[in-house]
Design an enzyme around this catalytic site. Structure first.
Site, short mmCIF file in Angstrom:
data_model
loop_
_atom_site.label_atom_id
_atom_site.label_comp_id
_atom_site.label_asym_id
_atom_site.label_seq_id
_atom_site.Cartn_x
_atom_site.Cartn_y
_atom_site.Cartn_z
N GLY A 253 1.60 -31.68 43.32
CA GLY A 253 0.48 -31.30 42.44
C GLY A 253 0.67 -29.78 41.88
N GLN B 138 -1.35 -21.93 37.72
CA GLN B 138 -0.11 -21.74 38.59
C GLN B 138 1.17 -21.47 37.64
OE1 GLN B 138 -0.74 -25.52 41.03
NE2 GLN B 138 0.48 -23.98 42.42
N CYS C 201 0.93 -25.09 49.30
CA CYS C 201 0.84 -24.86 47.79
C CYS C 201 2.10 -24.25 47.61
CB CYS C 201 -0.28 -23.87 47.42
SG CYS C 201 -0.64 -23.43 46.00
N LEU C 202 2.40 -24.91 46.09
CA LEU C 202 3.82 -24.00 45.58
C LEU C 202 3.61 -22.48 45.42
CD1 LEU C 202 4.76 -27.19 43.17
CD2 LEU C 202 5.73 -26.66 45.49
N HIS D 123 -7.64 -29.70 45.98
CA HIS D 123 -6.76 -28.64 45.80
C HIS D 123 -6.35 -28.29 44.29
CE1 HIS D 123 -3.18 -26.50 47.70
NE2 HIS D 123 -3.03 -26.26 46.39
N GLU D 124 -6.05 -29.20 43.70
CA GLU D 124 -5.77 -28.93 42.13
C GLU D 124 -6.81 -28.49 41.42
OE1 GLU D 124 -2.60 -28.51 41.93
OE2 GLU D 124 -2.09 -29.39 43.69
N HIS E 295 -7.86 -24.82 42.12
CA HIS E 295 -6.98 -23.86 41.44
C HIS E 295 -7.58 -23.54 39.98
CE1 HIS E 295 -3.21 -23.09 43.47
NE2 HIS E 295 -2.83 -24.59 43.89
NI NI Z 1 -1.76 -25.43 44.97
#
Ligand code: NI
Length: 151
Positions: free
Chosen positions: A46, A51, A89-90, A131-132, A135
């Protein structure tokens, strides 16, 4: 398509609230394509627009390989149950932690044509939706997770 730079924790853009998309145009569709390429090349499931430094309410997900979900202005409209699972998370590379998330969520959003869609998810997909969408409000999972990599 272009691969974008993924911002990491500490970058202020990750902590700001993203604005809704008012018109789904070619710029947004290009952003979706670039975000999908970026997510895939980083091996993520995701990615949210902040991000990559774009403060708009846009998300891509691929929790089932080969099925990319594109969400514009996503809103969680229903939650059921609870799960306590591990997350990463990236934007927080190399770390993982356990979060409490709903077992099931229903999400309303717009697709790449600007048409309304309703999506449901359980398990990983439900976690990823939450989660997304967090963000988009400047929330990182590390804010409420029990981290497992800090001894
Ligand atoms: Ni994330």
């Amino acid at each position: 398509m272009a691969k974008l730079k993924i911002l990491t924790d500490g970058d202020t853009a990750l902590r700001l609230k993203s604005r809704p998309v008012s018109v789904v145009n070619d710029r947004i569709r290009t952003l979706l394509d670039d975000m999908t390429e970026t997510m895939r090349s980083a091996d993520g499931c995701g990615l949210a627009a902040p991000q990559v430094g774009v403060l708009r309410r846009v998300v891509v997900m691929e929790t089932e390989p080969g099925t990319v979900l594109e969400l514009i202005n996503p809103v969680i409209v229903e939650r059921k149950g609870e799960q306590h699972e591990i997350e990463g998370c990236l934007s927080v590379p190399g770390r993982q932690g356990y979060t409490h998330r709903p077992a099931y969520v229903k999400v309303e959003a717009l697709d790449r044509n600007g048409d309304p869609i309703t999506l449901e998810g359980e398990g990983l997909r439900a976690r990823c939706f939450c989660h997304e969408i967090d963000h988009l409000d400047g929330i990182l999972y590390i804010d409420h997770a029990e981290m497992v990599d800090e001894k």
